[in-house]
Design a protein around this motif. Structure first.
Motif, short mmCIF file in Angstrom:
data_model
loop_
_atom_site.label_atom_id
_atom_site.label_comp_id
_atom_site.label_asym_id
_atom_site.label_seq_id
_atom_site.Cartn_x
_atom_site.Cartn_y
_atom_site.Cartn_z
N GLN A 163 6.32 0.85 8.43
CA GLN A 163 6.28 1.55 7.13
C GLN A 163 4.92 2.19 6.92
O GLN A 163 4.81 3.31 6.42
N ARG B 142 -8.96 -2.34 7.93
CA ARG B 142 -8.97 -0.98 7.44
C ARG B 142 -9.58 0.03 8.41
O ARG B 142 -8.98 1.07 8.69
N MET C 129 -5.71 -5.15 1.81
CA MET C 129 -5.62 -6.12 0.72
C MET C 129 -4.30 -6.89 0.79
O MET C 129 -4.28 -8.13 0.75
N VAL C 130 -3.19 -6.16 0.90
CA VAL C 130 -1.87 -6.80 0.88
C VAL C 130 -1.65 -7.69 2.10
O VAL C 130 -1.02 -8.74 2.02
N SER C 131 -2.20 -7.28 3.25
CA SER C 131 -2.02 -8.09 4.46
C SER C 131 -3.10 -9.17 4.57
O SER C 131 -3.22 -9.81 5.62
N ASP D 238 5.62 -4.88 10.96
CA ASP D 238 4.53 -4.78 10.00
C ASP D 238 3.91 -3.39 9.93
O ASP D 238 3.38 -2.98 8.91
N ARG E 291 -8.14 6.50 2.26
CA ARG E 291 -8.87 5.29 1.89
C ARG E 291 -8.04 4.41 0.95
O ARG E 291 -8.02 3.20 1.07
N VAL E 292 -7.35 5.06 -0.01
CA VAL E 292 -6.52 4.28 -0.94
C VAL E 292 -5.44 3.51 -0.16
O VAL E 292 -5.26 2.31 -0.35
N LEU E 293 -4.74 4.20 0.73
CA LEU E 293 -3.68 3.53 1.50
C LEU E 293 -4.23 2.40 2.36
O LEU E 293 -3.72 1.27 2.33
N ASN F 101 -7.09 0.76 2.18
CA ASN F 101 -7.62 -0.35 1.37
C ASN F 101 -6.48 -1.25 0.92
O ASN F 101 -6.57 -2.47 0.95
N MET F 102 -5.40 -0.60 0.47
CA MET F 102 -4.24 -1.33 -0.05
C MET F 102 -3.61 -2.17 1.04
O MET F 102 -3.25 -3.33 0.81
N VAL F 103 -3.46 -1.60 2.24
CA VAL F 103 -2.85 -2.33 3.34
C VAL F 103 -3.71 -3.54 3.70
O VAL F 103 -3.20 -4.65 3.87
#
Lengths: 244, 230
Positions: free
Chosen positions: B170, B118, B110-112, B167, B102-104, B106-108
């Motif tokens: 990684q 998600r 947000m950043v994208s 995209d 979930r952390v990963l 959520n972060m992706v």
């Protein structure tokens, strides 16, 4: 960061998220309980108390990450990169990676496991140091990639090819341990703080794409213990041949 | 139970404290953060520490015994298909519940800026883990050497990498790292240990383990295919 207390910001979404995450597993267990297991009711209630703990823990963890590590990682990452001192993140990354691994209880357990599998040939402390330096190196490499700006694909492909080659040379008992150990260094600390740090750096350096350059660090960190343990497995194999 | 809490809390503090303190020092002396930011940060670290502790205690007293109960019950029904199917579900459901995933994701997201959504990511990762846990079980039953499976899995990952959009590349490899989180690992191991102790003639050391390593190949392939076909 905002100049106010934000500890409960967005908590409703986090609570909902955690509940949705745990419902499928719980239903699966109930289905199995009803059809096959038929455990005593008291025992089942205790198990569900455990699920309740997991739920509360997950809410606090996700919210804590959200208000502490993600903003801090972003702030520190953009601080260094905007002041033109981005290179500091390479040694800093090495230090953080090494420290996080050295402090991680799961790594100690793994070290004991390897010492045991090698019948004491390879000392637990040697494994602990190898892993700590390996992970430190991986974080430094990940930071160097963002700061200097080289591409991820060749790096990871070479890493995996080396892993495949080492896999065939290493002691067989070490192979399974090595690949399972990929997870020991990618605990909640690495995933949350280091990832936020990397994204912050990528966002702060001109010409970097946060989506492309900000991610990939966890992958490098996961590869480090695999390669370290496989190399120790080769060392053990050579030692074994010499002593017999 | 109380002793459990103390031991778990000690371990969590040991893992969290060094980095949390260094970050606090940097926030105070280098980035010149405001006092409220520092208070938010410190409260967040406390929440996170308490959260991981409760989470682990909960896993040890809830999900883990559930996994063990199901794992040791399965072979009694004598159906290999049931074992493989349940193995898939174990991997899938544990990943859906895994906080690191979930952390990963959520972060992706947000950043994208929402460009990479998600929930489809979580599903791709979970299907990948499920398939590879099922394969790992099949391996224990059929007796394929682990070196072959790792070599095959890694070769697929290398080949797919060349076709994956920049995209997603990684993120795909990172997804392989986050599936080995604090929920998935004990839960999947419980199933493996339960099963391999029942299957005669297979050593728990070399057969039961390797499961987590295989499980972390699945999400890499899952996200790569998601990136290629979406």
């Amino acid at each position: 960061m905002m100049a106010e207390l934000v500890i409960f910001n967005g908590i409703a979404a986090v609570i909902q998220d955690a509940i949705v995450a745990l419902i499928p597993l719980s239903l699966f267990f109930i289905l199995f309980q009803v059809t096959y297991l038929k455990l005593p009711l008291g025992h089942v209630i205790n198990l569900f108390k455990g699920i309740l703990f997991t739920l509360i823990g997950m809410i606090l963890f996700l919210q804590g990450v959200h208000i502490a590590f993600i903003p801090a990682g972003n702030a520190i990452g953009s601080f260094f990169s905007m002041n033109g001192k981005a290179w500091i993140l390479i040694p800093f990354g090495f230090f953080l990676g090494m420290l996080a691994t050295y402090a991680e209880p799961a790594v100690r357990i793994l070290s004991d496991q390897v010492e045991h599998s090698s019948s004491g040939f390879i000392k637990g402390t040697l494994i602990l140091y190898t892993l700590s330096i390996g992970v430190g190196g991986a974080v430094a490499l990940g930071m160097a990639r963002i700061v200097i700006g080289f591409s991820f694909l060749p790096l990871i492909i070479v890493g995996y090819i080396i892993a495949i080659i080492l896999l065939w040379l290493s002691d067989r008992d070490f192979v399974a341990i090595a690949f399972d150990s990929g997870g020991v260094a990618t605990g909640p600390m690495a995933v949350t703080f280091l990832m936020a740090l990397a994204v912050g750096v990528a966002a702060g350096i001109e010409g970097r794409d946060p989506v492309i350059d900000g991610f990939g660090l966890i992958a490098l960190i996961a590869l480090a213990p695999i390669l370290s343990i496989l190399i120790l497995g080769i060392y053990f194999r050579i030692k074994k041949v010499k002593s017999s | 139970m109380l002793g459990d809490v103390r031991d778990t809390l000690k371990e969590v503090i040991q893992a969290v404290a060094p980095i949390a303190l260094i970050v606090l020092i940097i926030l105070i002396f280098l980035t010149g953060s405001l006092l409220t930011d520092l208070v938010n940060y410190s409260l967040g670290v406390l929440m996170l520490t308490a959260g991981i502790t409760l989470f682990l205690i909960g896993v040890n007293n809830g999900l883990l015994p559930m996994g063990e109960a199901i794992g040791s019950d399965l072979p009694k029904h004598g159906s290999i298909y049931l074992v493989i199917f349940v193995a898939f579900l174990f991997g899938f459901l544990a990943t859906v519940a895994e906080p690191d995933v979930r952390v990963l994701t959520n972060m992706v997201e947000m950043v994208s800026n929402g460009g990479i959504p998600r929930d489809p990511m979580i599903i791709s990762i979970a299907v990948g883990v499920g398939i590879f846990v099922a394969l790992a079980m099949l391996r224990i039953v059929v007796g394929v050497p682990i070196t072959w499976l790792f070599t095959g899995g890694y070769l697929i990952v290398i080949l797919l990498a060349i076709m994956t959009p920049a995209d997603y590349l990684q993120i795909a490899y990172d997804a392989g790292g986050v599936t080995t989180g604090p929920l998935t690992v004990p839960f999947i191991l419980a199933l493996g240990i339960g099963l391999s102790s029942v299957l005669a003639g297979r050593s728990a050391l070399t057969d039961g383990f390797g499961l987590i390593g295989l499980a972390s190949i699945g999400p890499i392939i899952g996200i790569m295919l998601f990136g290629i076909f979406v």
